[in-house]
Design an enzyme around this catalytic site. Structure first.
Site, PDB file in Angstrom:
ATOM      1  N   ASP A  28       1.037  -1.180   0.028  1.00 21.45           N
ATOM      2  CA  ASP A  28      -0.046   0.040   0.017  1.00 21.45           C
ATOM      3  C   ASP A  28       0.935   1.234   0.006  1.00 21.45           C
ATOM      4  OD1 ASP A  28       0.941  -0.257   2.832  1.00 21.45           O
ATOM      5  OD2 ASP A  28      -1.095   0.048   3.427  1.00 21.45           O
ATOM      6  N   SER A  29       2.191   1.007   0.130  1.00 18.87           N
ATOM      7  CA  SER A  29       3.353   2.188  -0.335  1.00 18.87           C
ATOM      8  C   SER A  29       2.889   2.814  -1.613  1.00 18.87           C
ATOM      9  CB  SER A  29       4.564   1.586  -0.296  1.00 18.87           C
ATOM     10  OG  SER A  29       4.946   0.493  -0.997  1.00 18.87           O
TER      11      SER A  29
ATOM     12  N   ASP B 236      -0.949  -6.296   0.027  1.00 22.42           N
ATOM     13  CA  ASP B 236      -1.433  -5.486   1.460  1.00 22.42           C
ATOM     14  C   ASP B 236      -2.960  -5.191   1.485  1.00 22.42           C
ATOM     15  OD1 ASP B 236       1.155  -5.088   2.974  1.00 22.42           O
ATOM     16  OD2 ASP B 236       1.276  -2.955   2.121  1.00 22.42           O
TER      17      ASP B 236
ATOM     18  N   LYS C 175      -1.081  -9.320   3.680  1.00 24.04           N
ATOM     19  CA  LYS C 175      -0.505  -9.085   4.700  1.00 24.04           C
ATOM     20  C   LYS C 175      -1.239  -8.016   5.577  1.00 24.04           C
ATOM     21  CE  LYS C 175       3.175  -6.287   4.107  1.00 24.04           C
ATOM     22  NZ  LYS C 175       2.898  -4.856   4.713  1.00 24.04           N
TER      23      LYS C 175
ATOM     24  N   GLU D 126      -1.407  -5.090   8.781  1.00 26.20           N
ATOM     25  CA  GLU D 126      -0.855  -4.413   9.893  1.00 26.20           C
ATOM     26  C   GLU D 126      -1.385  -4.449  11.341  1.00 26.20           C
ATOM     27  OE1 GLU D 126       0.090  -0.273   8.689  1.00 26.20           O
ATOM     28  OE2 GLU D 126       0.917  -0.732   6.749  1.00 26.20           O
TER      29      GLU D 126
ATOM     30  N   GLU E  95       8.957  -3.959  11.005  1.00 28.63           N
ATOM     31  CA  GLU E  95       9.295  -2.707  10.364  1.00 28.63           C
ATOM     32  C   GLU E  95       9.856  -1.992  11.264  1.00 28.63           C
ATOM     33  OE1 GLU E  95       6.754  -0.730   7.303  1.00 28.63           O
ATOM     34  OE2 GLU E  95       7.754   1.169   7.529  1.00 28.63           O
TER      35      GLU E  95
HETATM   36  N1  LIG Z   1       8.770   5.282  -0.261  1.00 26.90           N
HETATM   37  C1  LIG Z   1       8.457   4.603   0.659  1.00 26.90           C
HETATM   38  N2  LIG Z   1       9.261   3.882   1.462  1.00 26.90           N
HETATM   39  C2  LIG Z   1       9.051   3.276   2.509  1.00 26.90           C
HETATM   40  O1  LIG Z   1       9.779   2.262   3.228  1.00 26.90           O
HETATM   41  C3  LIG Z   1       7.622   3.265   2.997  1.00 26.90           C
HETATM   42  C4  LIG Z   1       6.803   4.165   2.193  1.00 26.90           C
HETATM   43  N3  LIG Z   1       7.085   4.609   1.042  1.00 26.90           N
HETATM   44  N4  LIG Z   1       5.540   4.251   2.657  1.00 26.90           N
HETATM   45  C5  LIG Z   1       4.627   3.468   3.937  1.00 26.90           C
HETATM   46  C6  LIG Z   1       5.844   3.209   4.774  1.00 26.90           C
HETATM   47  C7  LIG Z   1       6.535   4.376   5.410  1.00 26.90           C
HETATM   48  N5  LIG Z   1       7.788   4.018   5.881  1.00 26.90           N
HETATM   49  C8  LIG Z   1       8.764   4.709   6.358  1.00 26.90           C
HETATM   50  C9  LIG Z   1       8.769   6.139   6.321  1.00 26.90           C
HETATM   51  C10 LIG Z   1       9.801   6.933   6.962  1.00 26.90           C
HETATM   52  C11 LIG Z   1      10.398   6.252   8.063  1.00 26.90           C
HETATM   53  C12 LIG Z   1      11.649   7.122   8.755  1.00 26.90           C
HETATM   54  O2  LIG Z   1      12.101   8.221   8.207  1.00 26.90           O
HETATM   55  N6  LIG Z   1      12.028   6.594   9.731  1.00 26.90           N
HETATM   56  C13 LIG Z   1      13.230   7.206  10.535  1.00 26.90           C
HETATM   57  C14 LIG Z   1      13.059   6.403  12.023  1.00 26.90           C
HETATM   58  C15 LIG Z   1      13.454   7.753  12.959  1.00 26.90           C
HETATM   59  C16 LIG Z   1      13.593   6.995  14.528  1.00 26.90           C
HETATM   60  O3  LIG Z   1      12.528   6.752  15.064  1.00 26.90           O
HETATM   61  O4  LIG Z   1      14.639   7.095  14.813  1.00 26.90           O
HETATM   62  C17 LIG Z   1      14.431   6.895   9.749  1.00 26.90           C
HETATM   63  O5  LIG Z   1      15.561   7.613  10.222  1.00 26.90           O
HETATM   64  O6  LIG Z   1      14.892   6.009   9.154  1.00 26.90           O
HETATM   65  C18 LIG Z   1      10.393   4.745   8.172  1.00 26.90           C
HETATM   66  C19 LIG Z   1       9.257   4.339   7.493  1.00 26.90           C
HETATM   67  C20 LIG Z   1       8.035   2.678   5.329  1.00 26.90           C
HETATM   68  N7  LIG Z   1       7.140   2.755   4.193  1.00 26.90           N
HETATM   69  C1  LIG Z   2       7.143  -0.986   3.439  1.00 25.56           C
HETATM   70  C2  LIG Z   2       6.450  -2.176   3.123  1.00 25.56           C
HETATM   71  C3  LIG Z   2       6.784  -3.309   4.252  1.00 25.56           C
HETATM   72  C4  LIG Z   2       4.924  -2.255   3.040  1.00 25.56           C
HETATM   73  O1  LIG Z   2       4.224  -2.724   3.743  1.00 25.56           O
HETATM   74  C5  LIG Z   2       4.618  -1.688   1.952  1.00 25.56           C
HETATM   75  O2  LIG Z   2       5.477  -1.404   0.719  1.00 25.56           O
HETATM   76  O3  LIG Z   2       3.437  -1.026   1.530  1.00 25.56           O
HETATM   77 MG   LIG Z   3       2.420  -1.516   3.263  1.00 27.23          MG
END
Ligand SMILES: Nc1nc(=O)c2c([nH]1)NC[C@@H]1CN(c3ccc(C(=O)N[C@@H](CCC(=O)O)C(=O)O)cc3)CN21
Ligand SMILES: CC(C)C(=O)C(=O)O
Ligand SMILES: [Mg+2]
Length: 264
Positions: free
Chosen positions: A45-46, A84, A112, A114, A181
């Site tokens: 669903d991304s 998803d 899948k 959540e 995740e």
């Molecule tokens: N393009 C894309 N990639 C993805 O991996 C993704 C999506 N979209 N859409 C749905 C979710 C959103 N996701 C995300 C988006 C941002 C972070 C992020 O910036 N995390 C911080 C963590 C900070 C912390 O708590 O320490 C990082 O620095 O990675 C993580 C997962 C994973 N999924």
């Molecule tokens: C980030 C992955 C695990 C996902 O759920 C998605 O692509 O939607």
């Molecule tokens: Mg997803």
């Protein structure tokens, strides 16, 4: 039946060979990825973010997921297709059954969802009706408005213990796979060794049974300036997309990806 089945994935876990998963939303990418040795294609669903341009996955509908699952199914050459269940589709068991039926009939081999232990009943009902389920734990993006952002989960001891308990409960309920995740790498490793079923990780270190990334991210395609920490650009040094995907498959199999810089 696809060439890759749950039996294949369970065998990979037993032998310690890593499972490679990557998102795809259309036939061309499904074709490329399955030909490159990606075992599990995730119709994520991304797509609400990378295809539709939304700022979260909340706007994605079952109809969107069905459409893209059909597209992926047509291009797939033997990978296991996991789709998803989008936002709100597991609010009741009845809704989850209806949404999962639509995804399976569109060509998914597994769904899948959540959510944590509270979805154990739903997981059981789906499994008993012939629908393999992957339970997505840790950072669950559909709950971004509850979580207050895309943050690492399970950093405190109590939260870590709750994640482990949920993993065991969902396995007991009939889950065929788990996806973790953004959880600390040591916790993800511990969960992977304590459950029988395969565990796929994203931002969860290299001790899970497999890895997944959003395909746009690993090709260096991004709308926003900042990529999450767990992303690596596999286009670097590669002449084309097919070889970048092959490099990703190889890096996961050789346990070169994720490296320490990609984990929490
Ligand atoms: N393009 C894309 N990639 C993805 O991996 C993704 C999506 N979209 N859409 C749905 C979710 C959103 N996701 C995300 C988006 C941002 C972070 C992020 O910036 N995390 C911080 C963590 C900070 C912390 O708590 O320490 C990082 O620095 O990675 C993580 C997962 C994973 N999924
Ligand atoms: C980030 C992955 C695990 C996902 O759920 C998605 O692509 O939607
Ligand atoms: Mg997803």
């Amino acid at each position: 039946m696809p060439e890759v089945t749950l039996t294949t994935l369970n065998k990979l876990k037993q032998t310690g060979e890593k499972i490679v998963c990557l998102t795809a939303y259309d036939a061309t990418f499904a074709h490329l990825e399955s030909r490159a040795g990606v075992e599990v294609i995730l119709v994520g669903d991304s797509l609400g973010m990378v295809l539709q341009g939304n700022s979260s996955t909340v706007p994605v509908t079952i109809e969107d997921m069905v459409y893209h699952t059909r597209c992926v199914s047509r291009g797939n050459q033997g990978a296991l297709i996991m789709a998803d269940l989008p936002f709100m589709s597991c609010a009741t068991v009845e809704r989850a059954l209806q949404a999962s039926t639509a995804l399976m009939q569109a060509g998914a081999h597994m769904v899948k969802l959540e959510g944590a232990g509270w979805l154990a009943e739903t997981v059981g009902v789906l499994a008993r009706n012939g629908i393999p389920v992957c339970a997505h734990l840790g950072l669950t993006p559909q709950a971004v408005n509850v979580l207050g952002g895309y943050k690492v989960q399970g950093r405190e001891e109590a939260q870590a213990q709750a994640l482990l308990d949920d993993a065991l409960l969902l396995q007991q309920a009939g889950a065929a796979m788990l996806l973790l995740e953004c959880v600390p790498a040591p916790l993800a490793g511990r969960i992977s060794s304590e459950v029988r079923i395969p565990v796929i990780g994203i931002g969860a270190g290299n001790a899970t049974d497999g890895q997944v990334l959003v395909v746009h991210d690993m090709l260096g395609l991004s709308i926003s300036e900042r990529m999450p920490r767990f992303v690596k650009n596999f286009m670097q040094g590669q002449p084309n997309i097919a070889s970048a995907i092959a490099a990703y498959v190889n890096a996961v199999k050789q346990i070169e990806f994720p490296a320490a810089e990609h984990e929490f």
